[in-house]
Design an enzyme around this catalytic site. Structure first.
Site, PDB file in Angstrom:
ATOM      1  N   LYS A   1      -0.444  -8.393  -1.423  1.00  0.00           N
ATOM      2  CA  LYS A   1      -1.768  -7.868  -1.777  1.00  0.00           C
ATOM      3  C   LYS A   1      -1.631  -6.578  -2.596  1.00  0.00           C
ATOM      4  O   LYS A   1      -1.003  -5.621  -2.164  1.00  0.00           O
ATOM      5  CB  LYS A   1      -2.568  -7.569  -0.510  1.00  0.00           C
TER       6      LYS A   1
ATOM      7  N   GLN B   1      -8.346   1.401  11.424  1.00  0.00           N
ATOM      8  CA  GLN B   1      -9.068   0.132  11.588  1.00  0.00           C
ATOM      9  C   GLN B   1      -9.801   0.111  12.937  1.00  0.00           C
ATOM     10  O   GLN B   1      -9.289   0.613  13.930  1.00  0.00           O
ATOM     11  CB  GLN B   1      -8.095  -1.058  11.544  1.00  0.00           C
TER      12      GLN B   1
ATOM     13  N   THR C   1     -21.279  -8.103 -15.494  1.00  0.00           N
ATOM     14  CA  THR C   1     -20.085  -7.240 -15.469  1.00  0.00           C
ATOM     15  C   THR C   1     -19.046  -7.813 -14.511  1.00  0.00           C
ATOM     16  O   THR C   1     -17.841  -7.805 -14.796  1.00  0.00           O
ATOM     17  CB  THR C   1     -20.487  -5.804 -15.048  1.00  0.00           C
TER      18      THR C   1
ATOM     19  N   ASP D   1       0.808  -1.223   0.000  1.00  0.00           N
ATOM     20  CA  ASP D   1       0.000   0.000   0.000  1.00  0.00           C
ATOM     21  C   ASP D   1       0.839   1.271   0.000  1.00  0.00           C
ATOM     22  O   ASP D   1       0.358   2.324   0.404  1.00  0.00           O
ATOM     23  CB  ASP D   1      -0.917   0.020   1.238  1.00  0.00           C
TER      24      ASP D   1
ATOM     25  N   THR E   1     -13.445  -4.068   7.707  1.00  0.00           N
ATOM     26  CA  THR E   1     -12.953  -4.000   9.099  1.00  0.00           C
ATOM     27  C   THR E   1     -12.878  -2.563   9.624  1.00  0.00           C
ATOM     28  O   THR E   1     -12.636  -2.345  10.794  1.00  0.00           O
ATOM     29  CB  THR E   1     -11.555  -4.641   9.212  1.00  0.00           C
TER      30      THR E   1
ATOM     31  N   ASP F   1     -20.853  -5.135  -8.822  1.00  0.00           N
ATOM     32  CA  ASP F   1     -21.558  -4.607 -10.000  1.00  0.00           C
ATOM     33  C   ASP F   1     -22.668  -5.591 -10.344  1.00  0.00           C
ATOM     34  O   ASP F   1     -22.971  -6.488  -9.552  1.00  0.00           O
ATOM     35  CB  ASP F   1     -20.562  -4.441 -11.174  1.00  0.00           C
TER      36      ASP F   1
ATOM     37  N   ARG G   1      -2.798  -6.446  13.821  1.00  0.00           N
ATOM     38  CA  ARG G   1      -1.675  -5.718  14.412  1.00  0.00           C
ATOM     39  C   ARG G   1      -0.890  -6.778  15.171  1.00  0.00           C
ATOM     40  O   ARG G   1      -1.205  -7.087  16.324  1.00  0.00           O
ATOM     41  CB  ARG G   1      -2.195  -4.595  15.332  1.00  0.00           C
TER      42      ARG G   1
ATOM     43  N   LYS H   1     -12.204  -5.829  -4.755  1.00  0.00           N
ATOM     44  CA  LYS H   1     -13.565  -5.859  -4.172  1.00  0.00           C
ATOM     45  C   LYS H   1     -14.644  -5.521  -5.206  1.00  0.00           C
ATOM     46  O   LYS H   1     -15.338  -4.503  -5.114  1.00  0.00           O
ATOM     47  CB  LYS H   1     -13.666  -4.884  -3.001  1.00  0.00           C
TER      48      LYS H   1
ATOM     49  N   ARG I   1       0.440  -1.620   7.205  1.00  0.00           N
ATOM     50  CA  ARG I   1       1.241  -0.617   7.915  1.00  0.00           C
ATOM     51  C   ARG I   1       2.207  -1.177   8.948  1.00  0.00           C
ATOM     52  O   ARG I   1       3.355  -0.706   9.024  1.00  0.00           O
ATOM     53  CB  ARG I   1       0.314   0.448   8.531  1.00  0.00           C
TER      54      ARG I   1
ATOM     55  N   ASP J   1      -6.814  -7.189  -4.655  1.00  0.00           N
ATOM     56  CA  ASP J   1      -7.889  -6.743  -3.754  1.00  0.00           C
ATOM     57  C   ASP J   1      -8.676  -5.591  -4.390  1.00  0.00           C
ATOM     58  O   ASP J   1      -8.462  -4.432  -4.070  1.00  0.00           O
ATOM     59  CB  ASP J   1      -7.227  -6.301  -2.430  1.00  0.00           C
TER      60      ASP J   1
END
Ligand code: C5P
Length: 227
Positions: free
Chosen positions: A30, A187, A68, A8, A118, A64, A178, A61, A208, A59
């Site tokens: 991811k 979160q 599609t 990320d 989450t 639709d 964590r 998500k 993170r 990821d």
């Protein structure tokens, strides 16, 4: 348990440097909205070039209309990723259509359904779904199981009860981990690795606490030792 590290970071360069530093480990990576929108298919190819054994979880998500979603799922299968996700609230027909369309691929990616994000607390969740997170997550999980999905994305706190309501083999992928009690950030329902283990989580997703650590590689090693 198989560790999934969230890529990320703000740029492809930083994400690839993180992947490079984690090269020795057979882990999942991811790729989320931010990276995929910005860096696309090429980014996925570059990760595989670093270590072809890295498994990739895309990821995105999907949510639709069924056709599609099934079209997009086929494109995802052609990318050669190992797992992706859809929203369970897209419903039964969407789930069936996606799985039916993927059945022609010999090595189709695993498909998971997102139950409750989450980042939701109970109050904000019930404003939309009119049920408690626990109740709705279980209902979404059963629907996903009955319609042939491989598992769900849920909070670590729901993993065990979801397996009890479906099957032990039904996969649970849980963000908001964590590992050793690090800062929760945005979160709401965070769990330690200890909880993830007790809850029989298959894939803890960690972002993170790894990429913001001074030494991500050392952190990954410590996590892998504790799985
Ligand atoms: O940094 P952190 O460990 O909180 O990252 C969690 C990752 O999992 C983020 O990439 C976030 O988008 C993703 N995620 C989530 N909750 C979900 C599904 C995915 O936090 N329900």
């Amino acid at each position: 348990m198989e560790l999934c590290v969230a890529l990320d970071l703000p740029s492809a360069k930083e994400n690839l440097a993180l992947a490079e530093s984690l090269k020795p480990y057979n882990i999942w990576l991811k790729v989320g909205f931010r990276s995929y929108i910005r860096d696309g298919k090429e980014f996925i190819e570059k990760i595989k070039e670093i270590n072809p054994k890295f498994k990739i979880f895309l990821d995105l998500k999907l949510y639709d209309i069924p056709n599609t979603m099934a079209d997009a799922s086929e494109e995802i299968a052609k990318l050669g990723v190992d797992m992706f996700n859809i929203h369970a609230s897209a419903g039964k027909v969407a789930m069936k259509t996606v799985m039916q369309r993927l059945s022609k691929y010999e090595n189709r990616p695993l498909v998971l359904a997102v139950t409750a994000l989450t980042s939701f607390d109970e109050e904000n969740f019930s404003l939309i779904y009119e049920k408690s997170i626990d109740e709705k997550a279980k209902q979404f999980a059963k629907l996903s199981y009955e319609n042939g999905l491989d598992g769900v994305v849920c909070s670590a706190f729901e993993s065990k009860s979801i397996k009890e309501a479906t099957s032990l083999e039904f996969l649970t992928l849980c963000p908001a981990i964590r590992p050793f009690g690090e800062d929760a950030g945005d979160q709401q329902r965070v769990a330690t690795l200890e909880v993830a283990k007790e809850e029989l989580v298959d894939f803890p997703v960690i972002g993170r606490p790894i990429y913001r650590d001074e030494n991500p590689r050392q952190k990954v090693e410590k996590i892998l030792k504790n799985l």
